[in-house]
Design a protein around this motif. Structure first.
Motif, PDB file in Angstrom:
ATOM      1  N   LEU A 196      67.412  50.812  39.925  1.00  0.00           N
ATOM      2  CA  LEU A 196      67.838  49.916  40.987  1.00  0.00           C
ATOM      3  C   LEU A 196      66.697  49.838  41.993  1.00  0.00           C
ATOM      4  N   HIS A 197      66.051  48.693  42.046  1.00  0.00           N
ATOM      5  CA  HIS A 197      64.940  48.496  42.990  1.00  0.00           C
ATOM      6  C   HIS A 197      65.531  47.993  44.296  1.00  0.00           C
ATOM      7  N   THR A 198      65.384  48.784  45.352  1.00  0.00           N
ATOM      8  CA  THR A 198      65.935  48.411  46.651  1.00  0.00           C
ATOM      9  C   THR A 198      64.836  48.053  47.648  1.00  0.00           C
ATOM     10  N   GLY A 199      63.618  47.982  47.178  1.00  0.00           N
ATOM     11  CA  GLY A 199      62.492  47.653  48.062  1.00  0.00           C
ATOM     12  C   GLY A 199      62.258  46.156  48.137  1.00  0.00           C
ATOM     13  N   ASP A 200      61.056  45.810  48.452  1.00  0.00           N
ATOM     14  CA  ASP A 200      60.643  44.416  48.621  1.00  0.00           C
ATOM     15  C   ASP A 200      60.873  43.646  47.317  1.00  0.00           C
ATOM     16  N   PRO A 201      61.723  42.617  47.345  1.00  0.00           N
ATOM     17  CA  PRO A 201      61.980  41.873  46.111  1.00  0.00           C
ATOM     18  C   PRO A 201      60.770  41.110  45.586  1.00  0.00           C
ATOM     19  N   SER A 202      59.766  40.871  46.437  1.00  0.00           N
ATOM     20  CA  SER A 202      58.575  40.154  45.974  1.00  0.00           C
ATOM     21  C   SER A 202      57.517  41.097  45.405  1.00  0.00           C
ATOM     22  N   MET A 203      57.796  42.403  45.361  1.00  0.00           N
ATOM     23  CA  MET A 203      56.843  43.365  44.801  1.00  0.00           C
ATOM     24  C   MET A 203      56.575  43.023  43.346  1.00  0.00           C
ATOM     25  N   PRO A 204      55.318  42.969  42.938  1.00  0.00           N
ATOM     26  CA  PRO A 204      55.036  42.730  41.522  1.00  0.00           C
ATOM     27  C   PRO A 204      55.519  43.907  40.662  1.00  0.00           C
ATOM     28  N   LEU A 205      56.011  43.580  39.491  1.00  0.00           N
ATOM     29  CA  LEU A 205      56.461  44.608  38.547  1.00  0.00           C
ATOM     30  C   LEU A 205      55.370  45.641  38.313  1.00  0.00           C
ATOM     31  N   LEU A 206      54.118  45.221  38.227  1.00  0.00           N
ATOM     32  CA  LEU A 206      53.004  46.143  37.994  1.00  0.00           C
ATOM     33  C   LEU A 206      53.003  47.289  38.997  1.00  0.00           C
ATOM     34  N   TRP A 207      53.179  46.970  40.278  1.00  0.00           N
ATOM     35  CA  TRP A 207      53.122  48.007  41.302  1.00  0.00           C
ATOM     36  C   TRP A 207      54.388  48.849  41.303  1.00  0.00           C
ATOM     37  N   TYR A 208      55.518  48.254  40.937  1.00  0.00           N
ATOM     38  CA  TYR A 208      56.745  49.040  40.814  1.00  0.00           C
ATOM     39  C   TYR A 208      56.580  50.081  39.707  1.00  0.00           C
ATOM     40  N   LEU A 209      56.055  49.644  38.566  1.00  0.00           N
ATOM     41  CA  LEU A 209      55.843  50.571  37.453  1.00  0.00           C
ATOM     42  C   LEU A 209      54.875  51.683  37.837  1.00  0.00           C
TER      43      LEU A 209
END
Length: 178
Positions: free
Chosen positions: A33-46
């Motif tokens: 569940l990603h609760t951070g910035d919705p515009s964050m690129p998937l690359l940086w989330y990973l």
């Protein structure tokens, strides 16, 4: 001398906290569940949030393919996909390519057998692009492989081509023996 800790007791009442809103998705078979910035690129989330560093950052213009992952089984660039586009999606990274028991995917074994890794930086993206290619074309031609948009700066493309052909043959043989 160790000092005894006082016994902790739970409070008389527990205040319920409402569930957090966020973007639900699955990555390598696990729910997140990603609760951070919705515009964050998937690359940086990973890479930054989940510490799945196999997916690489290779360019600023979506042309190198080092960040290739599978989204719902299809090739995608993690740098070009924001988290808000991924609700309900299944993402597979290079870390999720191997079997649940740790057994190597046919592509991973072929990469080893063909010594396809030179510097290695781009290889996770190539593996994921190859996985998508073999899903679409179980017996790809050299032209199909050469059409993959991934870049290799140190010149291992001939080895990569051999590895993809080897993996395709292995997967076809495994399919035929079932």
């Amino acid at each position: 001398m160790v000092q005894a800790q006082p016994v902790q007791t739970p409070p008389d009442t527990i205040t319920r906290v409402p569930p957090r809103n966020g973007i639900e998705l699955r990555i390598n078979g696990e729910s997140y569940l990603h609760t951070g910035d919705p515009s964050m690129p998937l690359l940086w989330y990973l890479r930054d949030v989940l510490q799945l560093t196999g997916t690489k950052y290779g360019c600023d213009s979506t042309v190198c393919g080092a960040c290739t992952v599978l989204i719902d089984g299809k090739r995608a660039l993690a740098c070009a996909r924001s988290m808000d586009t991924l609700a309900g999606s299944e993402v597979t990274t290079v870390e999720g390519l191997a079997g649940p028991d740790g057994s190597l995917h046919a592509l991973q074994q072929a990469w080893i057998d063909e010594d396809a890794i030179l510097c290695g930086y781009c290889q996770p993206g190539w593996l994921m692009a190859a996985a998508d290619l073999l899903r679409r074309k179980p017996a790809p031609s050299d032209a199909d492989i050469d059409a993959l948009p991934n870049l290799c700066r140190c010149g291992s493309q001939p080895r990569i081509r051999r590895a993809i052909h080897r993996a395709a043959a292995q997967l076809q043989a495994a399919k035929g023996s079932k």
